[in-house]
Design an enzyme around this catalytic site. Structure first.
Site, PDB file in Angstrom:
ATOM      1  N   GLN A  78      29.578 102.712  -0.703  1.00 38.79           N
ATOM      2  CA  GLN A  78      30.243 101.547  -0.119  1.00 38.79           C
ATOM      3  C   GLN A  78      29.205 100.564   0.396  1.00 38.79           C
ATOM      4  O   GLN A  78      28.724 100.672   1.522  1.00 38.79           O
ATOM      5  CB  GLN A  78      31.188 101.971   1.010  1.00 38.79           C
ATOM      6  CG  GLN A  78      32.013 100.810   1.495  1.00 38.79           C
ATOM      7  CD  GLN A  78      33.062 101.214   2.494  1.00 38.79           C
ATOM      8  OE1 GLN A  78      33.322 102.374   2.741  1.00 38.79           O
ATOM      9  NE2 GLN A  78      33.675 100.216   3.083  1.00 38.79           N
ATOM     10  N   PHE A  79      28.861  99.577  -0.439  1.00 40.06           N
ATOM     11  CA  PHE A  79      27.831  98.604  -0.066  1.00 40.06           C
ATOM     12  C   PHE A  79      28.235  97.765   1.146  1.00 40.06           C
ATOM     13  O   PHE A  79      27.386  97.232   1.854  1.00 40.06           O
ATOM     14  CB  PHE A  79      27.484  97.700  -1.254  1.00 40.06           C
ATOM     15  CG  PHE A  79      28.482  96.611  -1.533  1.00 40.06           C
ATOM     16  CD1 PHE A  79      28.295  95.340  -1.005  1.00 40.06           C
ATOM     17  CD2 PHE A  79      29.605  96.848  -2.319  1.00 40.06           C
ATOM     18  CE1 PHE A  79      29.210  94.335  -1.260  1.00 40.06           C
ATOM     19  CE2 PHE A  79      30.516  95.849  -2.577  1.00 40.06           C
ATOM     20  CZ  PHE A  79      30.326  94.581  -2.046  1.00 40.06           C
ATOM     21  N   THR A  80      29.530  97.683   1.437  1.00 41.99           N
ATOM     22  CA  THR A  80      29.979  96.845   2.550  1.00 41.99           C
ATOM     23  C   THR A  80      29.586  97.403   3.918  1.00 41.99           C
ATOM     24  O   THR A  80      29.742  96.706   4.920  1.00 41.99           O
ATOM     25  CB  THR A  80      31.503  96.622   2.500  1.00 41.99           C
ATOM     26  OG1 THR A  80      32.170  97.880   2.603  1.00 41.99           O
ATOM     27  CG2 THR A  80      31.913  95.910   1.218  1.00 41.99           C
TER      28      THR A  80
END
Length: 149
Positions: A78-80
């Site tokens: 999850q890059f966020t």
């Protein structure tokens, strides 16, 4: 590297209405990789996931690890997790690792956790996923390899 760990009774990932992975009791782990992460960051997160004691013992105390209860791991990239919304209302993701590096470190962590004997299921890297879970407790722990004391 950042990881959000949720103690779950079950969790699953679907992509385009198709089941990709599911687990029973264990950890739902959302993983964010930072552009400056190195092998030591992966090792720190692996060690913490492997040894975190957030399952209750016979006295109701959080004293048991994932190994102790034979739990599974559902690991989702999850890059966020490196989204920065301090300025304005649209997050910036400049600290998030580029896809190639993020995938490499994600796969390294999966391999190391499996080498420790864990049953690791995964999301589908770089796709729109629907993640469902039942957070048991609820218990949610945030790990950040930059905050090592």
């Amino acid at each position: 590297m950042r990881a959000i760990i949720q103690k779950v009774s079950k969790a699953k990932v679907e992509v385009e209405d198709k089941l990709v992975s599911e687990i029973g009791e264990g950890f739902m782990v959302l993983l964010g990789v930072k552009e400056t992460d190195e092998d030591s960051d992966v090792e720190y997160i692996k060690r913490k996931i492997s040894n975190l004691r957030i399952f209750e013992d016979e006295n109701g105390k959080m004293n048991l690890s994932l190994k102790d209860v034979g739990g599974q791991i559902l690991l989702v990239s999850q890059f966020t997790l490196y989204g920065d919304a301090r300025k304005g209302n649209r997050p910036s993701f400049t600290e998030s690792a580029k896809a190639e590096k993020a995938r490499k470190y994600y796969e390294i962590l999966i391999g190391r956790l499996r080498d420790e004997g864990f049953d690791v299921k995964t999301g589908q890297f770089q796709t729109h996923m629907e993640v469902s879970l039942v957070n048991d407790g609820p218990v949610t722990i945030i790990l950040d390899s930059e905050r090592i004391v």
